[in-house]
Design a protein around this motif. Structure first.
Motif, mmCIF file in Angstrom:
data_model
loop_
_atom_site.group_PDB
_atom_site.id
_atom_site.type_symbol
_atom_site.label_atom_id
_atom_site.label_comp_id
_atom_site.label_asym_id
_atom_site.label_seq_id
_atom_site.Cartn_x
_atom_site.Cartn_y
_atom_site.Cartn_z
ATOM 1 N N TYR A 80 -6.034 2.785 0.734
ATOM 2 C CA TYR A 80 -4.816 3.575 0.541
ATOM 3 C C TYR A 80 -4.865 4.921 1.259
ATOM 4 O O TYR A 80 -3.893 5.671 1.210
ATOM 5 N N HIS A 114 2.561 1.543 -3.531
ATOM 6 C CA HIS A 114 1.594 1.822 -4.593
ATOM 7 C C HIS A 114 1.041 3.239 -4.488
ATOM 8 O O HIS A 114 0.961 3.961 -5.492
ATOM 9 N N ALA A 115 0.653 3.637 -3.307
ATOM 10 C CA ALA A 115 0.049 4.961 -3.141
ATOM 11 C C ALA A 115 1.061 6.067 -3.429
ATOM 12 O O ALA A 115 0.719 7.102 -4.020
ATOM 13 N N HIS A 150 0.830 -1.215 0.000
ATOM 14 C CA HIS A 150 0.000 0.000 0.000
ATOM 15 C C HIS A 150 0.866 1.267 0.000
ATOM 16 O O HIS A 150 0.557 2.244 -0.697
ATOM 17 N N GLN A 157 -4.010 -7.468 -5.120
ATOM 18 C CA GLN A 157 -3.823 -6.049 -5.387
ATOM 19 C C GLN A 157 -3.949 -5.700 -6.864
ATOM 20 O O GLN A 157 -4.121 -4.536 -7.209
ATOM 21 N N GLN A 162 -5.202 7.294 -3.411
ATOM 22 C CA GLN A 162 -5.396 7.321 -1.957
ATOM 23 C C GLN A 162 -6.841 7.041 -1.573
ATOM 24 O O GLN A 162 -7.285 7.414 -0.496
#
Length: 587
Positions: free
Chosen positions: A320, A309-310, A306, A373, A316
């Protein structure tokens, strides 16, 4: 094989052999019949009801609604000698058998394992193989925890796959689902109290682990796990969503399983590992059973995904929401979890506990892509749909050179552009409509914007999720593949980068503390004396000063433009530079 089945409340149980029906003998809560040979089809009829598959069936060649077939694991003559492998700190590779090759079988996947050896993978993690309704699906709706899906080749094909992997020096981890069974083909309640309404899960009644009859249910689950190690010689099991194994017993079922696996490991003379998927942010899962824990070898740590990726994408929404800053990435790089007792916005509650000092970072399995994911996004789009090659390269470096046990998702090593969507093939129209409706409703909110969710039942959704292997030989994918190979080799060669020492890990940055989109700035991941320098964004060169006490550092690997000066490194846009001690680091 002597057919036996647990049916504590039955008045009679009949062994069904085609058109023949043989009354089974009762022994307490168990029933047994005459010996059957390998390849014989059979089923059980409880109290003259419909013929149902064996709850311990290894082979369902006629699908989940048809009879079971006797499978003798000793028919296979093992070719490879294998001393085992400890998964901690190794490079894992998750694959889905049905979409890994055009053939979608275990035999075809085995033929491709040399590619993973060339990549540097240590352990192949197979997504669930338990029989499920239809021929295509993720496998998390399996209904036979002892069996191997016929479309993948059945149980003999799994033995072949494991044998081939071991012959190439690869370990095998199997993803298993103990927390629920799928909605179609689940006949367990015909036989006994396998489920209870004392606890609820997202899938309905929980598996009965602590109520009347639970002793046999626990033996059923633990037995299914042990046989993968003994009859199929796998090296590790990944246990799906263990937080949904509700158990108020004095000894949690996972602790009982861990002790049983430890005993089997001692007898077999090779390492056997258990890896828990849990979102509790609690090391109870990896705490030894002697200290009141569940005794798992390792656990998934999704917070690392997370945070990466964010930060890289700027997303977000959903879970996220508390991520997306370099500070969040620093927290997880140093301690695996972001939420360690404080407020979780997504959960609207305090969540988690800190990771105790001294915990080996290798006890946490992390990824920047995995089936959840990617596949649980609205369209199954991979990061390559949103990120350019520079950011994909940065993500790979931060993942593979982290202090954790890294796991790759099939195809990410070449920046695959094929989606990996959610797909099913239920034969029931009612179930098919339910999954279509549910999937569309899940992504109808504003967070995902205007998206068209692929029909899970459409064969095209499945077909489009297959890897396109021709990409790996084309630009820019071939360059990405070589980058992954180099990172894996570097991790293996440099002790500081191979270490799981969280205390020797830090992350600093220059740039904004937060961003309304993809973050741009410079990250410096410290791994002992080694440094991973990452430049996110374009523009003029940015210089990174090296600490005066770092000693002599050499550039071991680089992506993009850079310049080295005596006490600093100048990074061009999108550059990644890995610096290691000139002497290779401490042994």
């Amino acid at each position: 094989m002597i057919p036996r089945v647990w049916a504590p409340d039955a008045s009679s149980v009949t062994l069904v052999l085609g058109d023949s029906h043989v009354q089974m003998a009762r022994d307490g809560a168990w029933w047994s019949g005459p010996e059957l040979t390998h390849g014989t089809d059979y089923a059980f009829s409880v109290d003259e009801g419909p013929a149902r598959p064996d709850p311990r069936s290894a082979w369902q060649p006629h699908g989940v609604h048809g009879p079971s077939r006797v499978f003798d694991p000793d028919v296979h003559v093992w070719r490879s000698t294998w001393g085992g492998i400890d998964v901690l700190g190794k490079v894992l590779y998750e694959l889905h058998v049905g979409t890994f090759t055009p053939e979608g079988t275990l035999v075809a996947a085995a033929d491709r394992l040399d590619e993973l050896v060339h990549l540097g993978v240590d352990v192949v993690e197979l997504m669930p193989l338990a029989p499920f309704d239809g021929d295509r699906g993720w496998g998390y709706d399996g209904v036979g925890p002892y069996g191997v899906h016929q479309a993948y080749g059945g149980p003999a094909a799994l033995q072949h796959f494991v044998d081939t992997a071991h012959g190439l020096g690869l370990g095998v981890c199997l993803d298993v689902v103990h927390n629920h069974l799928g909605p179609s083909g689940n006949y367990l309640s015909t036989f006994g109290p396998y489920f209870t309404d004392r606890h609820r899960t997202p899938w309905g009644d929980a598996v009965n682990l602590d109520g009347p009859g639970s002793d046999e249910v626990r033996r059923w689950l633990i037995g299914s796990a042990l046989r993968w190690f003994s009859d199929f010689r796998v090296d590790a099991l990944r246990l799906d969503a263990v937080h949904e194994l509700h158990d108020d017993s004095p000894v949690h079922v996972l602790a009982e399983l861990s002790d049983a696996v430890a005993s089997l490991s001692s007898d077999a003379g090779r390492p056997l590992s258990l890896v828990a998927e849990t979102d509790l942010n609690d090391v109870v899962s990896i705490t030894p059973t002697s200290a009141g824990g569940w005794g798992m070898s390792a656990q998934w740590a999704d917070d690392v995904h997370h945070a990466l990726h964010a930060l890289l994408t700027g997303e977000q929404h959903g879970y996220y929401v508390d991520f997306g800053t370099p500070a969040a990435l620093r927290t997880v790089m140093r301690g695996a979890f972001l939420h360690t007792g404080g407020w979780s916005t997504f959960r609207a509650s305090d969540w988690g506990r800190p990771v105790p000092a001294g915990t080996d970072g290798h006890r946490f399995v992390v990824s920047d892509q995995n089936h959840d994911q990617v596949g649980n996004r609205a369209t199954g789009d991979r990061p390559s749909a949103a990120l350019d090659p520079d950011r994909l390269a940065a993500s790979a470096a931060l993942l593979l050179l982290s202090p954790f046990t890294p796991m790759l998702f099939m195809g990410e090593e070449w920046g695959a552009t094929t989606p990996w969507a959610f797909f099913t093939s239920y034969e029931s129209d009612e179930l098919a409509d339910a999954v279509r409706t549910g999937r569309a409703a899940e992504f109808s909110g504003h967070d995902w914007g205007a998206v068209t969710v692929p029909d899970p039942q459409a064969r095209s959704t499945f077909s489009s999720s297959m890897l396109d292997r021709t990409e790996a030989g084309r630009r820019p994918h071939a360059r990405m593949l070589e980058w992954y190979r180099s990172l894996v080799a570097l991790r293996r060669a440099v002790p500081d980068l191979a270490s799981g020492d969280l205390a020797a890990t830090d992350l600093t940055w220059s740039g904004p503390d937060a961003s309304n989109g993809p973050w741009e700035g410079v990250l410096v991941l410290s791994r002992g004396a080694a440094r991973v320098l990452v430049r996110l964004g374009a523009g003029p060169e940015v210089t990174v000063a090296l600490p005066s006490d770092a000693g002599a550092l050499d550039v071991a690997l680089a992506w993009g433009a850079y310049r080295v000066e005596p006490d600093r490194v100048a990074l061009g846009g999108g550059a990644v530079v890995v610096l290691v001690p000139a002497d290779g680091g401490d042994d």
